[in-house]
Every structure is written in C-alpha cells, then in structure tokens.
Design an enzyme around this catalytic site. Structure first.
Site, PDB file in Angstrom:
ATOM      1  CB  SER A   1      34.824  39.018  74.463  1.00 21.75           C
ATOM      2  OG  SER A   1      35.956  39.797  74.609  1.00 21.75           O
TER       3      SER A   1
ATOM      4  CD  GLU B   1      39.804  44.008  84.440  1.00 21.73           C
ATOM      5  OE1 GLU B   1      39.310  44.326  85.011  1.00 21.73           O
ATOM      6  OE2 GLU B   1      39.540  43.519  83.138  1.00 21.73           O
TER       7      GLU B   1
HETATM    8  C1  PEP Z   1      35.672  39.998  83.146  1.00 19.08           C
HETATM    9  O1  PEP Z   1      36.034  41.100  83.534  1.00 19.08           O
HETATM   10  O2  PEP Z   1      35.989  39.160  84.043  1.00 19.08           O
HETATM   11  C2  PEP Z   1      35.428  39.885  81.554  1.00 19.08           C
HETATM   12  C3  PEP Z   1      35.251  38.606  81.293  1.00 19.08           C
HETATM   13  O3  PEP Z   1      35.290  40.855  80.933  1.00 19.08           O
HETATM   14  P1  PEP Z   1      34.492  40.966  79.198  1.00 19.08           P
HETATM   15  O4  PEP Z   1      33.570  39.986  79.428  1.00 19.08           O
HETATM   16  O5  PEP Z   1      34.148  42.459  79.283  1.00 19.08           O
HETATM   17  O6  PEP Z   1      35.704  40.362  78.497  1.00 19.08           O
END
Ligand code: PEP
Length: 245
Positions: A207, A93
């Site tokens: 996830s 991100e």
């Molecule tokens: C993350 O932001 O590093 C991440 C893995 O998010 P999520 O577990 O929601 O996919």
C-alpha cells in the site's frame, strides 16, 4: 551508497492501451530514481518496445525449470531472449495461491541468475504471524534457503519486504515497523556476509502511495519500493518515484 529503486508490479491488471498509457507517461517524465516495471507476460514485448531501454522491464514470475514439458510455464531463457532484465520471485500472492515454498522460490532464483536476470525476492509475514510475534522468525526462514543455496550470488539479489497484511489493503506498515523489519533483514544478510548487508537493496511494498512514500523512503534501511495498485495510475506512480531520491 545504494541507489533507490521503485518497481511497479501491475499484477493481473492491464491491457495494450494501459501499457501504452503508463509507459508513455514514464517516458515523457522520466523519474530520477531507478525504475522497473513488471507488466503481465502478454504485455512484456510491448512494454520493452515502449521503454526503449530507459527503464527496466521485468516479469512477475518465471519457471523453476530451465526448459521442457511444462505447459503454461515461462522460462528464464525466454525472458532473457525477449530482453527482460528483472523478475519477481516469491511474491506473497504466489506463495499463497500457488503454494510456492522457499525451495521452489530458490530454484526460480537460480534459473534467473543462470540467464543473467536480476531477481527481486519478496518476503513478508502474515497478520497472524505479526500478532503472534513471529515476524522476525518468518523473515529469517524465508531468507535462509535462498541465501544458503545462492551463496555469493546472493549479492545480486534485491529483496522486497512486503508484509502480507499491507498488500492491497490500504493498511500501510508504519515507518517504524518498516525500518525495524528492514534492519532485521539487513542483520540476516550481515550474518552471512557483512558486504551483503551493505550491497543489497531492500525495498518496501504494501500500500505504498504518493502520500506515504516520502516518510517510508526516508528510513535508513529502505532503498525504494515495490508498488502494486498505485502503479496503475501514472501520476500517482510518478509522485512515488519523486519521493525516492
Ligand atoms: C504488491 O503487489 O507487491 C504490492 C505491494 O501491492 P500494493 O501496493 O497494491 O499493496
């Protein structure tokens, strides 16, 4: 034998009340694996007080500069002064929305090491890169600059393999895809120095949930997870931690 680590990335979620709730739950039922929690900056001091040294508190980002006229930035020295022990660098991100490139991310890693912080370097391919068969080339490129510039300090890194297409989408990579990517990352480390590939923990992120954590964490090259959404629910996060033995 590398000890498993489960890290919670709260991203831009939370409040004083949620910080209290999640950290109190972790204190009441301490997981047997190593745990690190990365709340947003405003909650770091509260999280540190609640953690009482029982688990590591980390920051989600840091400045590439040591100090100076950089409005809005937070330095590694400030984080260390507060008692923070870990920091994330290169989360997808940050790469996507803040245009962070490998040189900038490497500068952040250097600032972290200068202050004794333990960084988690995040790498991972987009869906388009996977579909074009360039997953390995992408991972190799994301690792090349940090490993070259950091040299022997690379041994202190933790790496998180986070395929961009699996982050926050509910679309987890299969255990086979994860193992293949982690083995490739380890081969890149070994190409630099055989001991790096044995020492460095490689976490999976994308996830992760209580339901898929046992299979993912059972892969030989997976040393734990970096958990986003599921880390905002204490029971779910504790169940993920329980899968990391
Ligand atoms: C993350 O932001 O590093 C991440 C893995 O998010 P999520 O577990 O929601 O996919």
């Amino acid at each position: 034998m590398r000890r498993k680590l489960v890290a919670a990335n709260w991203k831009m979620h939370g409040s004083r009340a949620l910080t209290e709730q999640l950290l109190s739950a972790l204190a009441a039922r301490p997981p047997s694996c190593e745990v690190a929690v990365f709340p947003p900056f405003p909650y770091l001091a509260q999280a540190l007080a609640l953690a009482e040294g029982r688990l590591d508190i980390g920051a989600q980002d840091l400045s590439a500069h040591a100090q100076g006229a950089y409005t809005g930035e937070v330095s590694a020295a400030m984080l260390a002064d507060l008692g923070v022990r870990r920091v994330l660098a290169g989360h997808s991100e940050r790469r996507q929305y803040h245009h962070e490139d490998d040189l900038l991310i490497t500068a952040k890693l250097e600032r972290a090491f200068e202050q004794g912080l333990m960084p988690i370097l995040c790498v991972g391919e987009t869906l388009q890169q996977r579909e074009h068969g360039t997953t390995e080339a992408t991972l190799a490129a994301q690792l090349a600059t940090p490993l070259r510039v950091l040299g022997e300090r690379s041994a202190l890194l933790t790496i998180a393999y986070e395929p961009v297409w699996a982050i926050g989408t509910g679309c987890t990579a299969t255990a086979a895809q994860v193992q293949a990517a982690h083995a490739f990352i380890r081969s890149q480390l070994a190409a630099r120095d055989a001991k790096l590939s044995k020492l460095i923990r490689v976490l999976y992120g994308g996830s992760v949930k209580a339901a898929n954590a046992p299979e993912l964490f059972a892969q030989p090259d997976v040393d734990g997870g970096l958990v986003g959404g599921a880390a905002l629910d204490a029971n779910e996060f504790l169940a993920i931690c329980a899968a990391a033995r």
